[in-house]
Scaffold this motif. Structure first.
Motif, short mmCIF file in Angstrom:
data_model
loop_
_atom_site.label_atom_id
_atom_site.label_comp_id
_atom_site.label_asym_id
_atom_site.label_seq_id
_atom_site.Cartn_x
_atom_site.Cartn_y
_atom_site.Cartn_z
N ASP A 143 0.83 -1.21 0.00
CA ASP A 143 0.00 0.00 0.00
C ASP A 143 0.86 1.25 0.00
O ASP A 143 0.56 2.23 -0.72
CB ASP A 143 -0.92 -0.01 1.22
CG ASP A 143 -1.94 -1.14 1.15
OD1 ASP A 143 -2.16 -1.67 0.05
OD2 ASP A 143 -2.49 -1.50 2.23
N ASP A 144 1.93 1.25 0.84
CA ASP A 144 2.80 2.43 0.91
C ASP A 144 3.53 2.67 -0.42
O ASP A 144 3.75 3.83 -0.82
CB ASP A 144 3.80 2.29 2.04
CG ASP A 144 3.14 2.42 3.41
OD1 ASP A 144 1.97 2.85 3.45
OD2 ASP A 144 3.78 2.07 4.43
N ARG A 145 3.93 1.59 -1.09
CA ARG A 145 4.59 1.78 -2.39
C ARG A 145 3.63 2.40 -3.41
O ARG A 145 4.03 3.25 -4.23
CB ARG A 145 5.12 0.44 -2.89
CG ARG A 145 6.39 -0.01 -2.18
CD ARG A 145 6.82 -1.38 -2.65
NE ARG A 145 8.08 -1.78 -2.02
CZ ARG A 145 8.65 -2.99 -2.16
NH1 ARG A 145 8.02 -3.93 -2.90
NH2 ARG A 145 9.78 -3.26 -1.56
N VAL A 205 9.06 0.97 6.21
CA VAL A 205 8.22 -0.24 6.15
C VAL A 205 9.03 -1.42 5.63
O VAL A 205 8.88 -2.56 6.09
CB VAL A 205 6.97 0.01 5.30
CG1 VAL A 205 6.13 -1.25 5.19
CG2 VAL A 205 6.14 1.15 5.90
N ILE A 256 2.73 9.95 -0.06
CA ILE A 256 3.63 9.85 1.10
C ILE A 256 5.06 9.96 0.60
O ILE A 256 5.35 9.76 -0.59
CB ILE A 256 3.45 8.53 1.87
CG1 ILE A 256 3.73 7.34 0.94
CG2 ILE A 256 2.06 8.44 2.48
CD1 ILE A 256 3.70 6.01 1.67
N ARG A 284 1.02 4.32 -2.68
CA ARG A 284 0.82 5.70 -2.30
C ARG A 284 2.04 6.56 -2.59
O ARG A 284 1.93 7.73 -2.96
CB ARG A 284 0.46 5.79 -0.82
CG ARG A 284 -0.96 5.29 -0.54
CD ARG A 284 -1.37 5.57 0.89
NE ARG A 284 -0.56 4.79 1.84
CZ ARG A 284 -0.67 4.92 3.17
NH1 ARG A 284 -1.52 5.81 3.68
NH2 ARG A 284 0.08 4.18 3.94
N GLU A 339 9.22 6.89 4.11
CA GLU A 339 8.27 6.06 4.84
C GLU A 339 8.23 4.64 4.26
O GLU A 339 8.06 3.66 5.01
CB GLU A 339 6.88 6.70 4.81
CG GLU A 339 6.82 8.05 5.52
CD GLU A 339 5.41 8.61 5.55
OE1 GLU A 339 4.48 7.86 5.14
OE2 GLU A 339 5.23 9.76 5.96
N VAL A 340 8.39 4.53 2.97
CA VAL A 340 8.44 3.22 2.35
C VAL A 340 9.67 2.45 2.82
O VAL A 340 9.63 1.24 3.09
CB VAL A 340 8.43 3.34 0.81
CG1 VAL A 340 8.54 1.96 0.17
CG2 VAL A 340 7.16 4.03 0.35
#
Length: 235
Positions: free
Chosen positions: A158-160, A176, A168, A162, A172-173
Motif C-alpha cells: 500500500d505504501d509503495r 516499512v 507519502i 501511495r 516512509e516506504v
C-alpha cells in the motif's frame, strides 16, 4: 524380595547307595568262596524354615541287605525308618532371625525403589510436559509472526502505491521495508526455535533407534490447551 522369600522354601534331598563286600572264609560254616554281602540303601529328607521362626525336618531311610551267610536268620534283610523333628525357639530367634531380617530389609529396599521409580516417572512427565508446551508455544509464536509479516507486507504494498502517487514520502516506504526485513529475520529465528523444541520433544518420547523418531510431530486436530490436563499428556 523374591530372593529373600527363598529362605522359607522347603529343601528336598535324596541319596542312594550300593555296597558290595567280599570277605575270605574265617569260620567253619563260611562258604569256600568267602562271605559275600550286598547292601542297597536309600534316604530322603525334607526340611523347611517357617516364616515365624520354627523349622521342621522329615527324614526317611530304607535298606536291603543280602548275602551268603549261612547263619543269617533273614536273607535278604530289610530295614526302614522315619524321623520327624520340629524346632521352636523360645528366646533367641523367637521374634527375629536372619531370614526375617533379610526379608524386612528387602521390603524396605522395595519401598525405596518404588519411591525412586515414582520420582523418576514424575520427573520424566514434567520434562515431557514442559518440552511439549514449549514446542506448542514456539509454533503459536511462529504463526503470530507469520501473520505479522503478512500484514507488514500488505502495508508495504500500500505504501509503495501511495508513494508512487506522491501521497507519502519515499522515506516512509524505506521504514516499512526495514520492518518487513526485521520480521523476516524473526520468522527465521522462530522457525529454528520450533525445530529445536520439536527435537527436544522427540528425544524425550522416542527411543534412540525408533524409526518414528525422525517423523515430524503434528499437534492433534482441533487442538486446544484445555483438552490436556496437567500431569496427563495426551497419547
Amino acid at each position: 524380595v523374591r530372593a529373600a522369600n527363598t529362605a522359607w522354601s522347603p529343601q528336598f534331598s535324596a541319596q542312594a547307595d550300593v555296597t558290595n563286600s567280599h570277605t575270605p572264609p574265617v569260620r567253619t560254616f563260611d562258604s569256600q568262596s568267602g562271605l559275600i554281602s550286598r547292601q542297597r540303601s536309600a534316604a530322603a529328607a525334607i526340611d523347611q524354615l517357617l516364616p515365624w521362626g520354627s523349622s521342621y525336618s522329615v527324614e526317611w531311610d530304607a535298606a536291603r541287605r543280602s548275602g551268603n551267610d549261612a547263619l543269617a536268620r533273614l536273607n535278604p534283610q530289610y530295614s526302614t525308618g522315619v524321623s520327624v523333628t520340629f524346632t521352636q525357639h523360645l528366646l533367641r530367634g523367637l521374634r527375629i532371625d536372619e531370614a526375617r531380617a533379610n526379608w524386612l530389609i528387602s521390603r524396605k529396599g522395595q519401598t525405596v525403589s518404588e519411591a525412586e521409580l515414582a520420582s523418576a516417572v514424575a520427573e520424566t512427565t514434567r520434562r515431557v510436559l514442559q518440552a511439549y508446551w514449549s514446542w506448542v508455544h514456539a509454533r503459536e509464536y511462529l504463526a503470530v509472526e507469520r501473520q505479522s509479516l503478512a500484514l507488514a507486507e500488505g502495508f508495504l504494498r500500500d505504501d509503495r502505491e501511495r508513494a508512487a502517487l506522491g501521497k507519502i514520502a519515499a522515506v516512509e516506504v524505506v521504514e516499512v521495508e526495514a520492518e518487513v526485513a526485521r520480521r523476516s529475520d524473526v520468522i527465521v529465528s522462530a522457525t529454528k526455535d520450533v525445530a529445536n523444541a520439536e527435537d527436544r520433544v522427540r528425544l524425550l518420547i522416542f527411543a534412540p533407534l525408533d524409526p518414528e523418531q525422525h517423523l515430524s510431530l503434528v499437534p492433534p486436530p482441533n487442538f486446544a490447551k484445555e483438552d490436556i490436563a496437567v500431569g496427563q499428556p495426551e497419547e
